[in-house]
Design a protein around this motif. Structure first.
Motif, short mmCIF file in Angstrom:
data_model
loop_
_atom_site.label_atom_id
_atom_site.label_comp_id
_atom_site.label_asym_id
_atom_site.label_seq_id
_atom_site.Cartn_x
_atom_site.Cartn_y
_atom_site.Cartn_z
N THR A 146 -21.15 0.80 -9.67
CA THR A 146 -22.07 1.85 -9.29
C THR A 146 -21.28 3.10 -8.93
O THR A 146 -20.28 3.02 -8.22
CB THR A 146 -22.93 1.42 -8.10
OG1 THR A 146 -22.09 0.95 -7.03
CG2 THR A 146 -23.88 0.29 -8.49
N THR A 147 -21.71 4.22 -9.43
CA THR A 147 -20.98 5.46 -9.23
C THR A 147 -21.79 6.43 -8.38
O THR A 147 -23.04 6.36 -8.39
CB THR A 147 -20.66 6.12 -10.60
OG1 THR A 147 -21.88 6.39 -11.28
CG2 THR A 147 -19.81 5.20 -11.45
N PRO A 148 -21.11 7.32 -7.64
CA PRO A 148 -19.67 7.56 -7.56
C PRO A 148 -18.93 6.37 -6.94
O PRO A 148 -19.44 5.69 -6.06
CB PRO A 148 -19.55 8.79 -6.67
CG PRO A 148 -20.91 9.40 -6.63
CD PRO A 148 -21.86 8.27 -6.79
N HIS A 149 -17.69 6.17 -7.40
CA HIS A 149 -16.90 5.06 -6.89
C HIS A 149 -15.42 5.38 -7.05
O HIS A 149 -15.03 6.23 -7.84
CB HIS A 149 -17.22 3.77 -7.65
CG HIS A 149 -17.07 2.54 -6.81
ND1 HIS A 149 -15.85 2.08 -6.37
CD2 HIS A 149 -17.99 1.66 -6.31
CE1 HIS A 149 -16.02 0.98 -5.65
NE2 HIS A 149 -17.30 0.71 -5.59
N VAL A 150 -14.61 4.67 -6.25
CA VAL A 150 -13.17 4.85 -6.31
C VAL A 150 -12.58 3.99 -7.42
O VAL A 150 -13.08 2.89 -7.70
CB VAL A 150 -12.52 4.48 -4.95
CG1 VAL A 150 -12.78 3.03 -4.60
CG2 VAL A 150 -11.02 4.77 -4.95
N GLY A 193 -20.10 16.46 -9.42
CA GLY A 193 -20.53 15.55 -10.48
C GLY A 193 -19.51 14.54 -10.94
O GLY A 193 -19.68 13.95 -12.02
N ALA A 194 -18.45 14.28 -10.17
CA ALA A 194 -17.48 13.26 -10.56
C ALA A 194 -18.08 11.86 -10.36
O ALA A 194 -18.81 11.63 -9.40
CB ALA A 194 -16.21 13.41 -9.73
N ASP A 195 -17.74 10.95 -11.27
CA ASP A 195 -18.29 9.58 -11.21
C ASP A 195 -17.25 8.57 -10.72
O ASP A 195 -17.52 7.81 -9.79
CB ASP A 195 -18.81 9.17 -12.58
CG ASP A 195 -19.94 10.07 -13.07
OD1 ASP A 195 -20.88 10.30 -12.29
OD2 ASP A 195 -19.86 10.55 -14.21
N ILE A 241 -12.52 2.86 2.26
CA ILE A 241 -12.89 3.72 1.13
C ILE A 241 -14.12 3.18 0.42
O ILE A 241 -15.01 3.95 0.00
CB ILE A 241 -11.71 3.84 0.15
CG1 ILE A 241 -10.59 4.66 0.77
CG2 ILE A 241 -12.15 4.47 -1.16
CD1 ILE A 241 -10.91 6.12 0.99
N ASP A 242 -14.23 1.85 0.29
CA ASP A 242 -15.42 1.26 -0.34
C ASP A 242 -16.68 1.61 0.46
O ASP A 242 -17.71 2.00 -0.12
CB ASP A 242 -15.27 -0.26 -0.44
CG ASP A 242 -14.40 -0.69 -1.61
OD1 ASP A 242 -14.24 0.11 -2.54
OD2 ASP A 242 -13.87 -1.81 -1.58
N CYS A 243 -16.61 1.46 1.77
CA CYS A 243 -17.77 1.80 2.61
C CYS A 243 -18.07 3.29 2.55
O CYS A 243 -19.23 3.71 2.61
CB CYS A 243 -17.51 1.37 4.05
SG CYS A 243 -17.41 -0.42 4.29
N PHE A 244 -17.04 4.11 2.46
CA PHE A 244 -17.21 5.56 2.36
C PHE A 244 -18.00 5.92 1.11
O PHE A 244 -18.96 6.70 1.17
CB PHE A 244 -15.83 6.22 2.35
CG PHE A 244 -15.83 7.71 2.21
CD1 PHE A 244 -16.27 8.51 3.25
CD2 PHE A 244 -15.39 8.32 1.04
CE1 PHE A 244 -16.27 9.89 3.14
CE2 PHE A 244 -15.38 9.70 0.92
CZ PHE A 244 -15.82 10.48 1.97
N PHE A 245 -17.64 5.32 -0.03
CA PHE A 245 -18.37 5.61 -1.26
C PHE A 245 -19.76 4.99 -1.25
O PHE A 245 -20.70 5.56 -1.84
CB PHE A 245 -17.57 5.12 -2.47
CG PHE A 245 -16.55 6.11 -2.97
CD1 PHE A 245 -16.91 7.10 -3.87
CD2 PHE A 245 -15.25 6.06 -2.53
CE1 PHE A 245 -15.99 8.02 -4.33
CE2 PHE A 245 -14.30 6.97 -2.98
CZ PHE A 245 -14.67 7.95 -3.88
#
Length: 479
Positions: free
Chosen positions: A41-45, A282-284, A380-384
């Motif tokens: 799922t995006t946005p994502h790291v 708009g970055a994915d 970072i996962d929780c942030f996204f």
């Protein structure tokens, strides 16, 4: 160029947008699905690997204590010197026709999507210059040229899930006017050659590469690469599965005909504030090099999105919250039995406390960096995840503004001593560089030298006649 049927890559990769956006430069929700892999799922790291492995994370830890769904790998990590005639071990791994040699060599789980590019992120500056048919890369054993035909051959033989196309870029250098024209012409030629060789009409459909091709967009003005972008939109559109960009400003250059493609931003944001700016444009998929850099430096990330509401009275200004804290510090951490971050549910925070990780760092135990990497990945996962929820609620702009006011504008300065660095991890500064790390056995060398000095005053069976005389051998004492 004649229109062709969609390549096999479009059948394996599907990208759908969940929210309609009024403008190309808007935050957007999407889902990237690859056959046999975890849905992203995006946005994502997009986590970055080092020689095919996530730094400090073993494969069983990756499986049990992280939620990594994709991994970026640089081909230069696996190559050797140009003059070596034998193939690198990567190409010798036994592989069935339906398997990926890249996955078999790295032993990564089957459900993780592998995204391969020619170079690492962030790239190391290479003294050799790019040419009309090759780019300069930094391998494990030194610099060399990676030809466009060699890269296409690597894509065919390694079968990554997604491949980032070659781009004529020179890290750390600002191109002049003539250089910019060469960058566009060469990147255009690289892209046309790769797509024709991997998916062209002259290649049987059964022999076309299953890898999804992400075409590079250069960090230049729109006018300077307008012809290249027009070709991507019209002549090459059937070959493309996504776009690879190298700076957030390039997101404004995406033509309307390519707006539905996923956008991979191979940038180097310095703070979470920069990530929010990139998402707003708009970055994915985004690379976040400071994640592992903080783990190396003994820094634990400590931020959430949306930012927590302040509990202090509104009558006075409150100090901004730190984005992270340095566990090398001896102020409070040696006796702090709290988790790395309050309310964090990662394995490191549930099983250990700050004082223990501080002790591991002081003792230079490898477990310290493993725990920090687990924690920082989870943060970072929780942030996204918070970013995606905020976009779905339609409150992203307000939440981003609150985040800017709540947290510091910079991460803490990296002061701690990290794990030992190897040559392929260091930027090239020219020949005869000093040692990047102190001698691991310096004290033994000093002891050996002192022993030799002490032995120089003692006669041994190997001492010659002159040496014996110097030591006073067979001298008569005067009465």
């Amino acid at each position: 160029m004649q229109p062709i049927s969609p390549p096999v890559s479009e059948e394996m990769l599907q990208f759908t947008l969940s929210n309609p956006v009024a403008s190309t430069l808007s935050p957007r929700l999407g889902s990237l699905a690859i056959a046999g892999r975890k849905s992203i799922t995006t946005p994502h790291v997009l986590p970055l690997s080092s020689r095919g492995a996530l730094p400090h994370i073993a494969h069983d830890v990756l499986r049990d204590h992280t939620s990594v769904a994709s991994l970026y790998l640089g081909l230069e990590d696996f190559l050797e010197r140009q003059h070596i005639k034998s193939e690198p071990p990567l190409y010798k791994i036994p592989t069935a026709p339906h398997e990926s040699a890249l996955r078999n060599f790295t032993c990564l789980p089957d459900d993780i999507a592998l995204i391969m590019g020619p170079r690492r992120v962030p790239p190391i500056a290479c003294p050799p210059d790019n040419t009309t048919n090759s780019i300069a890369i930094s391998t494990m054993f030194g610099f060399r040229q990676l030809e466009a035909t060699q890269y296409v051959d690597a894509v065919r033989r390694l079968c990554p899930d997604i491949v980032v196309g070659l781009a004529d870029l020179r890290p750390g250098q600002s191109p002049g006017a003539k250089r910019r024209g060469k960058m566009v012409d060469r990147t255009h030629a690289y892209t046309m050659h790769a797509t024709e060789q991997l998916y062209g009409s002259a290649i049987p459909e059964s022999s076309r590469s299953p890898a999804a091709y992400f075409a590079p967009v250069l960090p230049l003005d729109n006018a300077e690469q307008s012809i290249y972008l027009e070709d991507l939109e019209h002549d090459l559109r059937s070959y493309l599965s996504g776009l690879a960009l190298y700076e957030s400003a390039s997101l404004s250059l995406v033509p309307d005909g390519l707006a539905s493609l996923p956008r991979l931003l191979l940038s180097d944001p310095e703070t979470p504030h920069d990530i929010l700016r990139d998402v707003s444009l708009g970055a994915d998929l985004l690379t976040v090099p400071f994640l592992s850099a903080c783990s190396d430096a003994g820094i634990a990330l400590d931020f959430v999105f949306p930012a927590p509401t302040s509990e202090s009275p509104s009558t006075g200004a409150t100090a901004p919250r730190p984005l992270a804290f340095d566990l090398w510090s001896t102020d409070n951490h040696p006796t702090d039995t709290g988790p790395l971050s309050p309310n964090c549910t990662c394995y490191a925070c549930k099983s250990h406390h700050r004082a223990y990780v501080h002790h591991l760092l002081t003792a230079k135990e490898m477990l310290a960096w493993t725990l920090l990497q687990i924690h920082n990945l989870h943060t970072i996962d929780c942030f996204f995840a918070g970013i995606r929820e905020s976009i779905s609620r339609g409150t992203f702009d307000a939440d981003a503004h609150t985040f800017h006011r709540t947290y510091d504008s910079e991460l803490p300065e990296r002061k701690g001593q990290g794990p030992r660095l190897r040559g392929h991890q260091l930027p090239a500064a020219g020949p005869y560089q000093p040692r990047p790390n102190p001698r691991a056995f310096g004290r033994l060398d000093d002891a050996l030298q002192k022993f030799a000095e002490s032995q120089s005053s003692v006669a041994t069976p190997d001492t010659g006649a002159d040496g014996l005389e110097e030591h006073g051998f067979a001298q008569k004492e005067s009465s």
